[in-house]
Design an enzyme around this catalytic site. Structure first.
Site, PDB file in Angstrom:
ATOM      1  N   GLY A 138       0.828  -1.197   0.000  1.00  0.00           N
ATOM      2  CA  GLY A 138       0.000   0.000   0.000  1.00  0.00           C
ATOM      3  C   GLY A 138       0.858   1.242   0.000  1.00  0.00           C
ATOM      4  N   PRO A 139       0.201   2.378  -0.161  1.00  0.00           N
ATOM      5  CA  PRO A 139       0.966   3.618  -0.249  1.00  0.00           C
ATOM      6  C   PRO A 139       1.731   3.936   1.035  1.00  0.00           C
ATOM      7  CG  PRO A 139      -1.399   4.051  -0.224  1.00  0.00           C
ATOM      8  CD  PRO A 139      -1.242   2.576  -0.268  1.00  0.00           C
ATOM      9  N   SER A 140       2.760   4.739   0.861  1.00  0.00           N
ATOM     10  CA  SER A 140       3.602   5.125   1.996  1.00  0.00           C
ATOM     11  C   SER A 140       2.770   5.866   3.050  1.00  0.00           C
ATOM     12  CB  SER A 140       4.709   6.033   1.455  1.00  0.00           C
ATOM     13  OG  SER A 140       5.473   6.486   2.511  1.00  0.00           O
ATOM     14  N   GLY A 141       3.040   5.542   4.311  1.00  0.00           N
ATOM     15  CA  GLY A 141       2.317   6.213   5.402  1.00  0.00           C
ATOM     16  C   GLY A 141       0.966   5.580   5.678  1.00  0.00           C
ATOM     17  N   GLY A 142       0.652   4.477   4.986  1.00  0.00           N
ATOM     18  CA  GLY A 142      -0.658   3.832   5.158  1.00  0.00           C
ATOM     19  C   GLY A 142      -0.796   3.116   6.488  1.00  0.00           C
ATOM     20  N   GLY A 143       0.321   2.691   7.068  1.00  0.00           N
ATOM     21  CA  GLY A 143       0.246   2.047   8.383  1.00  0.00           C
ATOM     22  C   GLY A 143       0.844   0.647   8.428  1.00  0.00           C
ATOM     23  N   GLU A 151      10.016  -4.263   4.750  1.00  0.00           N
ATOM     24  CA  GLU A 151      10.735  -3.619   3.631  1.00  0.00           C
ATOM     25  C   GLU A 151      12.068  -4.320   3.390  1.00  0.00           C
ATOM     26  OE1 GLU A 151       9.461  -1.622   1.728  1.00  0.00           O
ATOM     27  OE2 GLU A 151       7.921  -0.522   2.802  1.00  0.00           O
TER      28      GLU A 151
HETATM   29  N1  LIG Z   1       6.673   6.629  16.166  1.00  0.00           N
HETATM   30  C1  LIG Z   1       5.733   7.344  15.549  1.00  0.00           C
HETATM   31  N2  LIG Z   1       5.153   8.391  16.167  1.00  0.00           N
HETATM   32  C2  LIG Z   1       4.182   9.104  15.571  1.00  0.00           C
HETATM   33  N3  LIG Z   1       3.701   8.845  14.330  1.00  0.00           N
HETATM   34  C3  LIG Z   1       4.245   7.810  13.664  1.00  0.00           C
HETATM   35  C4  LIG Z   1       5.280   7.011  14.226  1.00  0.00           C
HETATM   36  N4  LIG Z   1       5.619   6.053  13.329  1.00  0.00           N
HETATM   37  C5  LIG Z   1       4.824   6.255  12.252  1.00  0.00           C
HETATM   38  N5  LIG Z   1       3.994   7.300  12.448  1.00  0.00           N
HETATM   39  C6  LIG Z   1       2.956   7.807  11.542  1.00  0.00           C
HETATM   40  O1  LIG Z   1       2.023   6.751  11.337  1.00  0.00           O
HETATM   41  C7  LIG Z   1       1.598   6.695  10.013  1.00  0.00           C
HETATM   42  C8  LIG Z   1       1.829   5.289   9.437  1.00  0.00           C
HETATM   43  O2  LIG Z   1       3.243   5.075   9.373  1.00  0.00           O
HETATM   44  P1  LIG Z   1       3.855   3.674   8.942  1.00  0.00           P
HETATM   45  O3  LIG Z   1       5.314   3.772   9.068  1.00  0.00           O
HETATM   46  O4  LIG Z   1       3.167   2.605   9.695  1.00  0.00           O
HETATM   47  O5  LIG Z   1       3.420   3.620   7.408  1.00  0.00           O
HETATM   48  P2  LIG Z   1       3.955   2.654   6.278  1.00  0.00           P
HETATM   49  O6  LIG Z   1       2.755   2.220   5.529  1.00  0.00           O
HETATM   50  O7  LIG Z   1       4.809   1.576   6.860  1.00  0.00           O
HETATM   51  O8  LIG Z   1       4.827   3.666   5.423  1.00  0.00           O
HETATM   52  P3  LIG Z   1       6.121   3.335   4.521  1.00  0.00           P
HETATM   53  O9  LIG Z   1       5.653   2.448   3.409  1.00  0.00           O
HETATM   54  O10 LIG Z   1       6.519   4.684   4.033  1.00  0.00           O
HETATM   55  O11 LIG Z   1       7.121   2.691   5.401  1.00  0.00           O
HETATM   56  C9  LIG Z   1       2.351   7.771   9.264  1.00  0.00           C
HETATM   57  O12 LIG Z   1       1.502   8.883   9.129  1.00  0.00           O
HETATM   58  C10 LIG Z   1       3.506   8.113  10.168  1.00  0.00           C
HETATM   59  O13 LIG Z   1       3.808   9.470  10.066  1.00  0.00           O
END
Ligand SMILES: Nc1ncnc2c1ncn2[C@@H]1O[C@H](COP(=O)(O)OP(=O)(O)OP(=O)(O)O)[C@@H](O)[C@H]1O
Length: 570
Positions: A364-369, A495
Site C-alpha cells: 500500500g501507499p507510503s504512510g498507510g500504516g 521492507e
Molecule cells: N513513532 C511514531 N510516532 C508518531 N507517528 C508515527 C510514528 N511512526 C509512524 N507514524 C505515523 O504513522 C503513520 C503510518 O506510518 P507507517 O510507518 O506505519 O506507514 P507505512 O505504511 O509503513 O509507510 P512506509 O511504506 O513509508 O514505510 C504515518 O503517518 C507516520 O507518520
C-alpha cells in the site's frame, strides 16, 4: 534546599550498610582525634614555662599519624561507596530504559537517553565522591568543635553562632536560584548531547544536503544558551564565594579582638584563645565548603530529577502465560485501532488474519500504516481499540518475551548491533546453543555464505560504526540469517528487499519459498516481485484494509491495487 530528587534516586539501591557504618566510624574517629589537638595545644601553651614534657609532644605526633591513617582509610572506603552508588544508578537506569515501553521511549531522542545515563550520573558522582568522604568527618568536627567552644567561652561561641546563622541566611536565597539554574542547565546540556548524536549519526545526509552551515548555526544557538547558563552560574558563584570568605574573615577578626580583650581582663587564658581559634578553623573548613557542596548538590538534584523521570517511565509487562505456540494458530487483528498520539488515528477498524504456514504481504501507499501493523504484531505497542488474538486468546495475556522469542524480525533499518559479524549474527541469542552447522545453514539461506567465506577473518570480521563496512543488502541478509537462527514460528520482514540486488533477491525469494511451509511469514514490501507469490495480500491505505486477496484477485477487483501495480512497473 530541595533534596527529594536525589534521596528518591538513592532509595532502593543495594548498598552495604555494614560498609557505610564501618567507613563512617573510621571517619568519625579520625575527626574526633583532630578535636583532641586544640585541647593539647591549650595545655602546651598554658603550661609551656612550667612543665615541658617531650613524651607528651611525641604522643601528640603519634596520635596525628594514627589520625592520618584512619582518615586515608575512611576516605578510600567512602569514595569507593560513592563510586558504587553511581555504578548502581547507571545500571538501574540503563536496564529500566531497555525495558521501557516503546510509546514512552519514542518521546525522547535516543541521544537524550544516552546523555541522561552518562552525564547526569557523572554530576552525581562529582557530588558523592566529593561529599560522602567529607560529610561525616565534617559533621563530627562541627558538632565536637561547637561543644568545646561552648565549654571554653560562651561569649566567643555566641560570636561564632551569630556568624554561622548570618552565613546561612545569606546562602539560602542564593542557593534557591542556583538550584533552578542547574536544573535548566542540565536539561539544556542533555538536549545538546541528543542533538549532536543525532546530527553525527546522520552525517552523510547532512553533508549531502550541504547543511553544515545551517546545522552549525543550530548548534551554536544551543551552545550559546548553555554558555549563558554557565555565565549565570559563574555570576552566582562569584557573589557566593567572596561573601562566605568575607563573613569568615570578619568572624575571625572579631574573635581576635574580643578574645584579646577577654585575655586582657583574664576571663580566658591565651592558650584558651588559641585553642578556641583552632576549633573555629575546624568548623570553618566544612563551612567554607558549604558553597561548593550546595552547588554540587543543586547540580546533582537537577541530574537526579532527569534520572527519576526516566525511572518513572512505564516498563513493559513480562508476566503472562508462556504456554502457547504460533505454529498452528493464526493471529487475528479484530477491529484494531491505534494512535501514536491523541490528535491522529494511525490505524482504524483494522481486521487482519495472519495464517500460520502462509505468506502474508502488506502493501500500500507510503504512510498507510504497514510498519505500524508490524509494530503491533511485535507488540511494541498495544492497540488503542480492538484486539489482537492468537486463536481465541488475547495476545495481551501472553508472555511478551516468549511471544517475541517466537518471532524472527528483520527490520527496515540498515545497521546492525555488534562489534563483529559473528556478534551481530548471534545478538540476542545468548544462552542458546547454536552450532557452527546451524550458523552455516542460516547464512546459506540468507545468501550470505559466499560473502563471509571470502572474508579473510570470516565471521570475526569487525563491523564498523553504523555498519559502514557492509552494504545495505549485506546488512539485510545478515539480519535475515540472525532471524532464522532464532528458529522462529513467525518471520516478519519489513521492507526487506529494499536494499537487495536482483540476484540476492532471487535467491532469498527461493529461501523464503522453502520457509513458508515451516512458519508463518509476513512481508511488508513495495517490490512486486516479492509480493506476487504471497498467499494473501492486504492492501493497506489510510490505516485500514482497502483490499484482500491474491495478486491476481486484487488485480481483477481492486482498482487501487491495479493502479499501485502500474505505478510499480513504471
Ligand atoms: N513513532 C511514531 N510516532 C508518531 N507517528 C508515527 C510514528 N511512526 C509512524 N507514524 C505515523 O504513522 C503513520 C503510518 O506510518 P507507517 O510507518 O506505519 O506507514 P507505512 O505504511 O509503513 O509507510 P512506509 O511504506 O513509508 O514505510 C504515518 O503517518 C507516520 O507518520
Amino acid at each position: 534546599m530541595k533534596k527529594s530528587n536525589l534521596l528518591q534516586l538513592l532509595k532502593g539501591l543495594t548498598l552495604s550498610k555494614t560498609q557505610i557504618i564501618f567507613a563512617s566510624v573510621l571517619s568519625i574517629a579520625s575527626a574526633a582525634i583532630l578535636l583532641y589537638m586544640p585541647l593539647q595545644a591549650k595545655r602546651l601553651i598554658d603550661n609551656f614555662a612550667t612543665e615541658f614534657d617531650l613524651t607528651h609532644i611525641l604522643a601528640i605526633g603519634v596520635t596525628l599519624i594514627v589520625q592520618a591513617i584512619l582518615s586515608a582509610f575512611s576516605f578510600y572506603l567512602l569514595t569507593r561507596l560513592a563510586e558504587r552508588t553511581v555504578k548502581e544508578i547507571r545500571q538501574k537506569v540503563s536496564s529500566h530504559l531497555l525495558n521501557a515501553k516503546q510509546e514512552v521511549l519514542g518521546k525522547d531522542l535516543s541521544g537524550d537517553l544516552a546523555s541522561s545515563v552518562v552525564t547526569n550520573t557523572e554530576t552525581i558522582n562529582r557530588l558523592l565522591s566529593g561529599l560522602l568522604p567529607n560529610v561525616v568527618s565534617g559533621l563530627t568536627s562541627v558538632v565536637g568543635a561547637l561543644f568545646f567552644l561552648c565549654i571554653m567561652s560562651w561569649q566567643l561561641t555566641l560570636v561564632v553562632f551569630c556568624a554561622l546563622i548570618f552565613l546561612m541566611v545569606l546562602i539560602s536565597p542564593i542557593s534557591n536560584v542556583t538550584n533552578q539554574t542547574y536544573e535548566a542547565s542540565q536539561a539544556k546540556s542533555n538536549g545538546l548531547v541528543g542533538q549532536l548524536s543525532n546530527y553525527f549519526s546522520e552525517i552523510k545526509l547532512l553533508k549531502s544536503s550541504n547543511a553544515q552551515q545551517e546545522t552549525a548555526e543550530k548548534i551554536n544557538h544551543e551552545v550559546t544558551d548553555l554558555y549563558l547558563f554557565g555565565i549565570r552560574i559563574a555570576k552566582i558563584n562569584s557573589i557566593m564565594d567572596p561573601l562566605v570568605t568575607t563573613v569568615i574573615m570578619a568572624t575571625i577578626l572579631i574573635i581576635f579582638g574580643f578574645g584579646g580583650y577577654l585575655v586582657s581582663v583574664k576571663t580566658i587564658t591565651i592558650g584558651t584563645l588559641i585553642s578556641f581559634l583552632l576549633f573555629v578553623f575546624q568548623i570553618i573548613t566544612p563551612f567554607a565548603n558549604v558553597g561548593n557542596v550546595i552547588n554540587d548538590f543543586q547540580a546533582s538534584n537537577g541530574a537526579a530529577k532527569h534520572l527519576n523521570d526516566l525511572l518513572a517511565l512505564q516498563v513493559e509487562d513480562y508476566s503472562g502465560a508462556a504456554n502457547f505456540t504460533l505454529k498452528d494458530t493464526s493471529i487475528v487483528f479484530q477491529n484494531v485501532g491505534f494512535s501514536y498520539n491523541p490528535t491522529k488515528e494511525t490505524l482504524r477498524d483494522l481486521n487482519l488474519r495472519f495464517e500460520n504456514n502462509q505468506l502474508t504481504a502488506l502493501v500500500g501507499p507510503s504512510g498507510g500504516g504497514k510498519s505500524t501493523i508490524i509494530s503491533l504484531l511485535e507488540r511494541f505497542y498495544e492497540p488503542t481499540t480492538g484486539k489482537v488474538l492468537l486463536g481465541d486468546r488475547n495476545v495481551q495475556e501472553l508472555n511478551l518475551k516468549t511471544w517475541r522469542a517466537k518471532i524472527g524480525y528483520v527490520p527496515q533499518q540498515t545497521s546492525v548491533i555488534g562489534r563483529t559479524l559473528r556478534e551481530s549474527l548471534l545478538f540476542g541469542l545468548k544462552g542458546q546453543k547454536i552450532t557452527e552447522e546451524e550458523i552455516q545453514a542460516a547464512l546459506k539461506q540468507a545468501y550470505l555464505l559466499d560473502f563471509i567465506q571470502n572474508l579473510p577473518a570470516g565471521l570475526d570480521t569487525p563491523v564498523t560504526e553504523n555498519s559502514g563496512n557492509l552494504s545495505g543488502g549485506q546488512v539485510q541478509r545478515l539480519m535475515l540469517a540472525r532471524a532464522l537462527l532464532r528458529k522462529p514460528e513467525l518471520l516478519i520482514l519489513d521492507e526487506f528487499t529494499s536494499a537487495l540486488d536482483s540476484e540476492s533477491e532471487k535467491f532469498i525469494k527461493q529461501s523464503i519459498n522453502h520457509l513458508r511451509d515451516q512458519m508463518g511469514i509476513v512481508i511488508v514490501a513495495h517490490r512486486l516481485s516479492t509480493i506476487k507469490d504471497a498467499d494473501q495480500i492486504y492492501f493497506i491505505k489510510d490505516g485500514t484494509v482497502a483490499g484482500l486477496g491474491t495478486h491476481e484477485e486484487l488485480i481483477a477487483c481492486l482498482p487501487l491495487y491495479q493502479k499501485y501495480v502500474e505505478d510499480q512497473q513504471l
